[in-house]
Scaffold this active site. Structure first.
Site, mmCIF file in Angstrom:
data_model
loop_
_atom_site.group_PDB
_atom_site.id
_atom_site.type_symbol
_atom_site.label_atom_id
_atom_site.label_comp_id
_atom_site.label_asym_id
_atom_site.label_seq_id
_atom_site.Cartn_x
_atom_site.Cartn_y
_atom_site.Cartn_z
ATOM 1 N N SER A 134 0.829 -1.213 0.000
ATOM 2 C CA SER A 134 0.000 0.000 0.000
ATOM 3 C C SER A 134 0.861 1.260 0.000
ATOM 4 O O SER A 134 2.007 1.261 0.451
ATOM 5 C CB SER A 134 -0.909 0.030 1.230
ATOM 6 O OG SER A 134 -1.780 -1.076 1.229
HETATM 7 N N1 SAM Z 1 -0.966 -4.808 4.132
HETATM 8 C C1 SAM Z 1 -0.207 -5.078 2.924
HETATM 9 C C2 SAM Z 1 1.191 -4.564 2.988
HETATM 10 O O1 SAM Z 1 1.565 -3.948 3.991
HETATM 11 O O2 SAM Z 1 1.927 -4.812 2.026
HETATM 12 C C3 SAM Z 1 -0.902 -4.583 1.685
HETATM 13 C C4 SAM Z 1 -2.087 -5.374 1.411
HETATM 14 S S1 SAM Z 1 -2.587 -5.493 -0.274
HETATM 15 C C5 SAM Z 1 -3.157 -3.883 -0.607
HETATM 16 C C6 SAM Z 1 -4.055 -6.490 -0.001
HETATM 17 C C7 SAM Z 1 -3.758 -7.919 0.404
HETATM 18 O O3 SAM Z 1 -4.969 -8.536 0.835
HETATM 19 C C8 SAM Z 1 -3.232 -8.773 -0.729
HETATM 20 O O4 SAM Z 1 -2.013 -9.350 -0.364
HETATM 21 C C9 SAM Z 1 -4.314 -9.833 -0.930
HETATM 22 O O5 SAM Z 1 -3.805 -11.089 -1.344
HETATM 23 C C10 SAM Z 1 -4.922 -9.893 0.452
HETATM 24 N N2 SAM Z 1 -6.274 -10.430 0.535
HETATM 25 C C11 SAM Z 1 -7.311 -10.291 -0.331
HETATM 26 N N3 SAM Z 1 -8.408 -10.942 0.126
HETATM 27 C C12 SAM Z 1 -8.064 -11.512 1.309
HETATM 28 C C13 SAM Z 1 -8.746 -12.323 2.281
HETATM 29 N N4 SAM Z 1 -10.021 -12.683 2.117
HETATM 30 N N5 SAM Z 1 -8.063 -12.724 3.373
HETATM 31 C C14 SAM Z 1 -6.766 -12.368 3.569
HETATM 32 N N6 SAM Z 1 -6.062 -11.604 2.691
HETATM 33 C C15 SAM Z 1 -6.713 -11.181 1.578
#
Ligand code: SAM
Length: 216
Positions: free
Chosen positions: A65
């Protein structure tokens, strides 16, 4: 590149100034951003991008992000030392490091196996040790509930009921809610069993997948 030299520390200071100008005021959040090396999450060839205030691809169609987004969500979460925090969407693991710097006990759950494995082996190498889980965070993490704080770092179509249930009393949930393109940052507080809701700016996250998220 795991080295953290004066150049990278200088770039981080500049990033902190940018975030202050954009309205982040919590000194503890700014200090955490100033401390966690963001460049170690980037390939060598991409190092110049690490301290720009923008999101960046981390593979598997996902992103680390934007620093402003990380700071904004963290500020709204009001993390106190000792808080038990659930982060949904481990991604690169950068946000989990910020939460650990604030003294939280961090449980982080990721849906994508490759990203889960990468973060799980990488974070301890740079000194950060949250509890890692692989699974569908749209259902929360019932086995470890309740949590003082829950942070969702992917865009949700609705606020999953399970997350409200897994919030402790005096707990705070921060979650981007909207359509697939843009979402409004929502904060929900639970006090004596009562819920209150606040809405903030619009952001653009990758979608929250899973049972209570979007289908692919
Ligand atoms: N917090 C992260 C970082 O510091 O790099 C950025 C997160 S990224 C914007 C969103 C993440 O949410 C992705 O890695 C994606 O695979 C994960 N994601 C999507 N749906 C999800 C779910 N149902 N449960 C857990 N993770 C999920």
């Amino acid at each position: 590149m795991l080295e953290d030299n004066y150049k990278q520390r200088g770039l981080r200071k500049k990033l902190v100034k940018i975030l202050e100008k954009k309205g982040i005021t919590d000194p503890r959040v700014l200090q955490a951003i100033g401390k966690v090396p963001r460049h170690v999450f980037f390939d060598n060839a991409l190092l110049e991008h690490a301290y720009q205030d923008k999101a960046f691809p981390i593979g598997e169609g996902q992103t680390i992000s934007q620093p402003y987004t990380v700071a904004f969500q963290t500020e709204k979460l009001e993390v106190k030392p000792g808080d038990k925090v659930l982060e949904i969407g481990t991604g690169s693991g950068y946000q989990a490091c910020i939460l650990l710097e604030l003294g939280a006990q961090v449980y982080t759950i990721e849906y994508n196996k490759k990203l889960y494995e990468k973060a799980k082996s990488f974070l301890p190498r740079i000194g950060y040790k949250p509890y890692f889980y692989l699974g569908d965070g749209s259902k929360g993490l019932p086995a470890k509930a309740p949590f003082n704080k829950i942070l969702v770092t992917a865009g949700a179509p609705v606020v999953p009921e399970a997350l409200i249930h897994q919030l402790a009393d005096n707990g705070v949930l921060v979650i981007p809610v909207g359509d697939r393109e843009k979402q409004r940052m929502v904060r929900i507080r639970k006090k004596n069993g009562h819920l209150s809701k606040e809405e903030f700016d619009y952001f653009s996250f990758v979608p929250l997948l899973g049972e209570k998220g979007w289908t692919r």
